[in-house]
Design a protein around this motif. Structure first.
Motif, PDB file in Angstrom:
ATOM      1  N   ASN A  26      43.125  11.148  -0.985  1.00  0.00           N
ATOM      2  CA  ASN A  26      41.976  10.754  -2.457  1.00  0.00           C
ATOM      3  C   ASN A  26      41.199  11.079  -2.805  1.00  0.00           C
ATOM      4  O   ASN A  26      39.761  11.563  -1.382  1.00  0.00           O
ATOM      5  CB  ASN A  26      41.698   9.148  -2.184  1.00  0.00           C
ATOM      6  N   LYS A  27      39.950  11.552  -3.593  1.00  0.00           N
ATOM      7  CA  LYS A  27      39.121  12.591  -3.902  1.00  0.00           C
ATOM      8  C   LYS A  27      37.997  11.409  -3.691  1.00  0.00           C
ATOM      9  O   LYS A  27      36.889  11.701  -3.230  1.00  0.00           O
ATOM     10  CB  LYS A  27      39.113  12.921  -5.780  1.00  0.00           C
ATOM     11  N   ALA A  28      38.140  10.410  -3.623  1.00  0.00           N
ATOM     12  CA  ALA A  28      37.090   9.182  -3.661  1.00  0.00           C
ATOM     13  C   ALA A  28      36.316   8.940  -1.431  1.00  0.00           C
ATOM     14  O   ALA A  28      35.132   8.809  -1.542  1.00  0.00           O
ATOM     15  CB  ALA A  28      37.491   8.235  -3.485  1.00  0.00           C
ATOM     16  N   ILE A  29      37.532   9.443  -1.100  1.00  0.00           N
ATOM     17  CA  ILE A  29      37.013   9.437   0.385  1.00  0.00           C
ATOM     18  C   ILE A  29      36.641  10.820   1.276  1.00  0.00           C
ATOM     19  O   ILE A  29      36.235  11.695   1.807  1.00  0.00           O
ATOM     20  CB  ILE A  29      37.657   9.222   1.040  1.00  0.00           C
ATOM     21  N   CYS A  30      36.773  11.844   0.332  1.00  0.00           N
ATOM     22  CA  CYS A  30      36.469  13.423   0.179  1.00  0.00           C
ATOM     23  C   CYS A  30      35.002  14.033  -0.072  1.00  0.00           C
ATOM     24  O   CYS A  30      34.245  13.308  -1.367  1.00  0.00           O
ATOM     25  CB  CYS A  30      37.233  14.675  -0.305  1.00  0.00           C
ATOM     26  N   LYS A  31      34.230  15.019   0.311  1.00  0.00           N
ATOM     27  CA  LYS A  31      33.096  15.951  -0.274  1.00  0.00           C
ATOM     28  C   LYS A  31      32.942  16.247  -1.564  1.00  0.00           C
ATOM     29  O   LYS A  31      33.774  16.755  -1.261  1.00  0.00           O
ATOM     30  CB  LYS A  31      32.585  16.711   1.449  1.00  0.00           C
ATOM     31  N   LEU A  36      41.593  17.496  -1.724  1.00  0.00           N
ATOM     32  CA  LEU A  36      42.060  18.275  -0.050  1.00  0.00           C
ATOM     33  C   LEU A  36      43.627  18.253  -0.415  1.00  0.00           C
ATOM     34  O   LEU A  36      44.149  16.845  -0.318  1.00  0.00           O
ATOM     35  CB  LEU A  36      42.096  17.451   1.160  1.00  0.00           C
ATOM     36  N   GLN A  37      44.520  18.924   0.178  1.00  0.00           N
ATOM     37  CA  GLN A  37      45.788  19.087   0.546  1.00  0.00           C
ATOM     38  C   GLN A  37      45.764  19.159   2.430  1.00  0.00           C
ATOM     39  O   GLN A  37      45.368  19.960   2.199  1.00  0.00           O
ATOM     40  CB  GLN A  37      45.869  19.669  -0.210  1.00  0.00           C
TER      41      GLN A  37
END
Length: 83
Positions: A26-31, A36-37
Motif C-alpha cells: 500500500n502506497k500509504a505506508i511507503c516512503k 512498492l512491489q
C-alpha cells in the motif's frame, strides 16, 4: 479513511500460461507514497527480518504468543468464540 489493506497479492501471466505472483505494498505506508512491489522471495526475507527483530527485542513476546495460542486451542476445542 485510510485503506487498511497493507499488501495485495497480484498474479500476472507472463508466457504460455505461466504465472508470477507478487505483492503490492500500500502506497500509504511507503516512503514518498511510491508504489512498492515484492516478490515471494523478497517478502519472505522481509518477514524473517521482522520476526527476528521483534522476538530479539521483546523475548517475552514469544511466551505471550504461545499463551494466546493455547487459549485459542482451548476455546476452539470448546467451540466457544473469542471475544
Amino acid at each position: 479513511m485510510m485503506n487498511l489493506i497493507f499488501l495485495e497479492l497480484k498474479k500476472e501471466c507472463i508466457k504460455d500460461n505461466k504465472f508470477i505472483y507478487y505483492y503490492i505494498v500500500n502506497k500509504a505506508i511507503c516512503k514518498n507514497n511510491e508504489s512498492l512491489q515484492l516478490s515471494f522471495k523478497e517478502f519472505g526475507k522481509l518477514t524473517r527480518f521482522l520476526y527476528k527483530g521483534v522476538y530479539t527485542s521483546f523475548p517475552n513476546l514469544a511466551n505471550y504468543v504461545q499463551y494466546t495460542r493455547k487459549i485459542a486451542d482451548i476455546f476452539s476445542a470448546l467451540n466457544l468464540p473469542i471475544e
